[in-house]
Design an enzyme around this catalytic site. Structure first.
Site, PDB file in Angstrom:
ATOM      1  N   HIS A 317       5.575  -9.708  -6.648  1.00 18.61           N
ATOM      2  CA  HIS A 317       5.319 -11.042  -6.590  1.00 18.61           C
ATOM      3  C   HIS A 317       4.770 -11.151  -8.385  1.00 18.61           C
ATOM      4  CE1 HIS A 317       6.091 -12.145  -2.678  1.00 18.61           C
ATOM      5  NE2 HIS A 317       5.922 -12.789  -3.289  1.00 18.61           N
ATOM      6  N   GLY A 318       4.297 -10.322  -8.608  1.00 13.78           N
ATOM      7  CA  GLY A 318       3.511  -9.568 -10.383  1.00 13.78           C
ATOM      8  C   GLY A 318       2.721  -9.397 -10.457  1.00 13.78           C
TER       9      GLY A 318
END
Length: 464
Positions: A317-318
């Site tokens: 996700h990041g």
């Protein structure tokens, strides 16, 4: 270019659909590939070459794996292609994160800063392209011999930048032979408008409410309402884009699998992750959890495998420690449920298990929101105490909440199957088609007005 923009809705999409249906079927994949690359390159043309490189590498990797009779050679080709795919993802998405943390760990080392632009949707199309070569190696699908059709699959604009993650074997037949029809096209319009309404009419106002409440010292009630608003924003934003993607796919003759199934009605976190971002969960189960051994090698190994999967889910996700923490947070909860809680939750009244789930989900979104690359942990450490103590609500916060209360209530209803169930009961009644067409026109008008009148239209998933 994003779906919820006037340029896409009233220029790009009508032109693409018009040309697509004018062309003979044998030319449609080639045209789709061109349209896909124009769509992707609209905001960052240089990144188109990165995608073309990925297409070429994995196309030939798939052919060589399929043609080789030597298992070791097949495996070597697969490993090389996966290393290249993950290497590109790692460089563009995580190089800056790694170097920044190395500077902290090794303060006296002369480590240069790495600041590279993040290609939009790189996590989505990298996972798609890896699923292809892995499935060819496993003999779960045939290698695609037409590079144009393969390129159209990788870069397919409906689901390119925000999913769902479409495995090649799920659309193999559709790439080679699609039977577009009016019923499917009409279903596509309905799905697209549903997703557009979720994004523009629900997600965007909830994002504005979250921003307003987060920035004021509004008290405990205001903080919780803000977290609930962000929970609705991220759900209606992401599920809205997934619905728009499925709708656009239908308009072009494709069928994509459902990506969200009313996750906020879940009675456990285990159930939540079966309903939320289904395509990502399926990918990690098929290509990480099961190859690691799944639950076949004893309880301890199963728990380790779960932690690995959720650590990677967070990182996907990041490139930020809050995402790592978020992944571990849910991984630990899932392990606790697996070991102790699931049977107890099944025996509890539904409203108790749902409150339990919603509390943990909402708190997880707090961790998710505060990215540490902008002082997020400091902001998070200041925000979390406001959830559990202090004044109830300031007058200003109450005024803001009351202004948004009708749409908050509607979001709560819309996050359950109630509206869908009413629709399914009424759809075959006389005169319903006229009502449905009228409702679609009203939704399009309201969404267009919302996009024209407001500059607030964030794209939450650009970083993925």
């Amino acid at each position: 270019m994003v779906f919820s923009s006037l340029l896409f809705m009233f220029v790009f999409l009508p032109v693409v659909l018009s040309v697509y249906y004018i062309l003979p079927k044998k030319f449609r994949n080639a045209f789709l590939l061109i349209a896909d690359l124009v769509f992707y390159g609209w905001g960052e043309p240089i990144m188109v070459f990165l995608m073309i490189f990925s297409i070429v590498i994995n196309y030939f990797a798939g052919l060589m794996i399929a043609k080789s009779e030597n298992r070791k050679k097949k495996k070597a080709i697969l490993i090389v292609s996966v290393v290249i795919d993950l290497g590109m993802l790692g460089f563009f998405k995580y190089a800056g994160f790694i170097t920044e943390n190395l500077k902290v760990i090794l303060p006296f080392a002369n480590i240069p800063a790495v600041n590279v632009p993040l290609p939009i949707g790189i996590s989505f199309y990298t996972f798609q392209i890896m699923s292809y070569t892995i499935d060819v190696y496993r003999k779960d699908t045939e290698a695609q011999k037409n590079i144009v059709s393969f390129g159209a699959y990788v870069s397919l604009f409906p689901q390119l930048i925000a999913g769902p993650i479409v495995r090649y074997r799920d659309v193999d037949d559709q790439l080679n032979c699609r039977n577009e029809n009016i019923e499917q096209f009409a279903r596509g319009i309905r799905l697209f408008l549903l997703g557009l309404a979720k994004k523009v009419l629900l997600a965007n106002p909830m994002g504005q409410l979250w921003d307003e409440l987060r920035e004021m010292d509004g008290g405990t009630l205001a903080s919780w309402v803000g977290v609930i608003a962000f929970s609705f924003q991220i759900y209606f934003d992401f599920s809205g884009y997934s619905d728009m993607a499925r709708g656009l796919g239908n308009m072009l003759g494709f069928e994509f699998l459902e990506n969200f199934n009313f996750p906020y009605i879940s009675k456990s976190i285990t159930e939540f992750w079966r309903r939320w971002h289904i395509s990502l969960g399926t990918w990690f189960r098929e290509y990480v959890y099961i190859p690691l051994g799944g639950n076949r090698k004893g309880k301890l190994r199963t728990l380790v495998n779960l932690l690995i999967v959720w650590l990677l889910t967070g990182l996907w996700h990041g490139a930020s420690w809050n995402f790592v923490l978020w992944g571990v947070y849910f991984g630990v909860i899932l392990i606790i449920e697996k070991l102790f809680l699931l049977k107890a939750l099944e025996k509890m009244p539904n409203f108790v298990s749902r409150i339990y789930s919603l509390f943990l989900i909402a708190f997880g979104w707090v961790i998710f929101y505060f990215a540490d690359d902008a002082g997020g942990f400091e902001a998070m450490s200041k925000f979390i105490p406001t959830l559990f103590g202090g004044p109830m609500a300031s007058a200003d916060a109450l005024s803001v909440i009351l202004n948004y209360l009708p749409i908050l209530v509607f979001c709560a209803i819309a996050s359950t199957p109630l509206i869908r169930n009413i629709y399914m009961r009424l759809r075959n009644r006389k005169g319903f088609i006229f009502a449905e067409v009228t409702a679609a026109a009203v939704i399009l008008l309201l969404c267009t007005a919302g996009l024209v009148s407001s500059s607030y239209n964030p794209f939450l998933y650009f970083k993925f």
